[in-house]
Design a protein around this motif. Sequence first.
Motif, PDB file in Angstrom:
ATOM      1  N   HIS A 225      56.172 -28.771  28.130  1.00  0.00           N
ATOM      2  CA  HIS A 225      56.977 -29.523  29.094  1.00  0.00           C
ATOM      3  C   HIS A 225      58.400 -28.996  29.177  1.00  0.00           C
ATOM      4  CE1 HIS A 225      54.158 -32.935  29.888  1.00  0.00           C
ATOM      5  NE2 HIS A 225      53.649 -32.501  28.750  1.00  0.00           N
TER       6      HIS A 225
ATOM      7  N   ALA B  40      59.046 -28.931  23.681  1.00  0.00           N
ATOM      8  CA  ALA B  40      58.512 -30.284  23.833  1.00  0.00           C
ATOM      9  C   ALA B  40      57.185 -30.142  24.563  1.00  0.00           C
ATOM     10  CB  ALA B  40      59.482 -31.153  24.623  1.00  0.00           C
ATOM     11  N   SER B  41      56.100 -30.452  23.878  1.00  0.00           N
ATOM     12  CA  SER B  41      54.759 -30.194  24.408  1.00  0.00           C
ATOM     13  C   SER B  41      53.847 -31.364  24.092  1.00  0.00           C
ATOM     14  CB  SER B  41      54.177 -28.909  23.794  1.00  0.00           C
ATOM     15  OG  SER B  41      55.034 -27.808  24.006  1.00  0.00           O
ATOM     16  N   ASP B  42      52.689 -31.367  24.733  1.00  0.00           N
ATOM     17  CA  ASP B  42      51.658 -32.331  24.353  1.00  0.00           C
ATOM     18  C   ASP B  42      50.338 -31.592  24.175  1.00  0.00           C
ATOM     19  OD1 ASP B  42      49.562 -32.950  26.590  1.00  0.00           O
ATOM     20  OD2 ASP B  42      51.467 -32.828  27.663  1.00  0.00           O
TER      21      ASP B  42
ATOM     22  N   ARG C 117      51.186 -37.324  25.073  1.00  0.00           N
ATOM     23  CA  ARG C 117      52.265 -37.759  24.186  1.00  0.00           C
ATOM     24  C   ARG C 117      53.087 -36.555  23.749  1.00  0.00           C
ATOM     25  NH1 ARG C 117      51.537 -39.819  17.981  1.00  0.00           N
ATOM     26  NH2 ARG C 117      53.766 -40.074  17.514  1.00  0.00           N
ATOM     27  N   LEU C 118      54.387 -36.584  24.022  1.00  0.00           N
ATOM     28  CA  LEU C 118      55.246 -35.454  23.705  1.00  0.00           C
ATOM     29  C   LEU C 118      55.460 -35.323  22.209  1.00  0.00           C
ATOM     30  CD1 LEU C 118      58.090 -35.444  26.394  1.00  0.00           C
ATOM     31  CD2 LEU C 118      56.201 -33.848  26.144  1.00  0.00           C
ATOM     32  N   ARG C 119      55.353 -34.083  21.732  1.00  0.00           N
ATOM     33  CA  ARG C 119      55.661 -33.738  20.354  1.00  0.00           C
ATOM     34  C   ARG C 119      56.450 -32.432  20.355  1.00  0.00           C
ATOM     35  NH1 ARG C 119      50.423 -35.534  20.582  1.00  0.00           N
ATOM     36  NH2 ARG C 119      49.721 -37.094  19.078  1.00  0.00           N
TER      37      ARG C 119
END
Length: 644
Positions: free
Chosen positions: A206, A221-223, A228-230
Amino acid sequence: MNRRRERISFRFSARSRFAACLVATADGALAPGWWDLDGTPHYREGLPEETTATQVLPAEDGGLLRLRGAAGSGRHLLLLSRPAPAGTTAAGTPPAGLRHPFQEESLAVEARGLRLVPGGPRGTLALAVETAHDGRTRIWRVRSAPLRLSDPLPLPGRVTALLPLDGTGCRYATDLEGPDGYRPVSLDLCEGRWHALPSPAQGRVHRLLLSAPASGLLLTASDPGDGRLRIARATLGDRPRLDFPERLNSLDGAVLPLAADPAGEQVALRVSRGARARLFLYDVAADRTWPAALPPGAFHPVAGWSAGGLRVVYATPARPAGLVTVADTAAHENPSGISQAASNTPDAPGTPHAPTEWFATPSGRFEAVRTGDWRTAPTVVVALHGGPEDHWTLGHDPVLARLSEAGAAVVAPNQRGSTGYGRAHAEAIHGAWGVPDLADIRFLVRTLTEQRPPGAEAPVLLGTSYGGFLALLAVCADPYAWARCAVIAPFLSARGLHERSSPAVRALIDRHGLGEPPDDDLGPRDVERLAHRVRVPLLALHGCDDPVVPVEETRRLHRALAAADGQERAPHDCLPIAGAGHHPLQERGGAGLTDRLVSFLTAGPLDRRRTIAPPELTVADAAVRHRRSSAVFGHITHDERTPP
């Protein structure tokens, strides 16, 4: 009283050897100041000729770039300052009035949306990112002798941060806006080309967050496919992949990577939870985090990590923002003279930090930053933040600090609509500006009044920008719940602001949605229509050159109050400030305005025994009839003090 000087708009050079900021003088004017952090310790300061819109950026050769521009005009003045051979001083704040001679170059630039970014290939002072109205972008190289912009790289959309991918200053990664949102791309400034980076199979990227060319580290910032962003470690080559470190993603709060050490082995993290933020360090290889030796406070989203250590911009309610070197992060002894972090750990016994307090309401609860004891102080100031996509933190606000010095207690609520407390809390006001947040403020003033001694002065209100709008609504809804009201750069209604403001502000309102008027006694949230209900002394300050909220909003407020004037009305003073922008207290002449504001808010009770109270109103909470906003929630702040 000998106060610390206010500093804003901190920036670091590409390798973090130099740092710069704007520093306020005694009358509120702004001067550029910059440090050599790892060499012979020097602090230098220029003339107080800047505004809050000036961008400062130190170059790796010791020069200082300043970009001045008139909002919305497309006209900029780029200046390069180099210190003259003599007249430098040791690191730290120079005595009042001490200035240093400089050698300067200047360049007039016609460009929209121009911002300075550290980095660039050899022979480049920095990069300049130009974004046109249609979103197309050009990335320029800033060169000297003579000062000029050269070698533009055109891109078909807006970009976010530029993250270096190697040590040459040629290759960068960034997020490029397209029809389907942002996607990661690779730029080669030396070759003048770019290409999209392939998508990993393990999820979606993202946003790009931080890079460390020495180790190849790239945090995003990825999912992983669940939405759900992690935070992920990304490998974006021929075989792209995402790894989601377990311990990094187990930190309690919103995590923002600030800087990596020169080897790319450790990362500084800001971890925010509500009003509080803490600094953590992260060992990449071991996937291990630990708290740095700094109490909770506010950490600006810029930091630098060089051989001399990790420098963060740290503030507390009692301490203005300043550079702090974090203990045990330097490769050698710190020569810079920048203050070292305290040795106590966050939340250790005796750690000085301002308290926060939670207030329960029928619809939930919200947190407030407070200074002083609002139950016993002679004056209680309820301070409402702007934005509205913003929230109070444990940072330093010069006006609130002055109010504390004057003996007032301050309660700064993060009512519904504030960021930092989850999506539902922030989106509660979408399509309903001045509805659930007003309900929270009305409940707060009742709580404060009920728990103060009989006969104590009613609380007073202070609001800036959106907070000014909310403060005006509060004194219209409950005229006798408040003693006084001061507003800075207020607007009168969402619809009116949408008609009269800039494209950026209209885009924010469009994302939130205008909604339908609430079905309650107060009706449409339009202060111009409700001004006849104001019964408290009112002071409004507004910069005539405000690029965010037009000064016409305060002029309309003055006309509405004047039309409603009569024997039962309280005095009001609406002051347009010539030459000032959205932050008139942080510009030249701001010290005098701050004195006037503090004197007004702490003036003591007003005898209103002869005034006639308007009828009581039933005002909606969150259960109002309005259209649900279809816009995607985004974060925009109207604080120009720290450019991106």
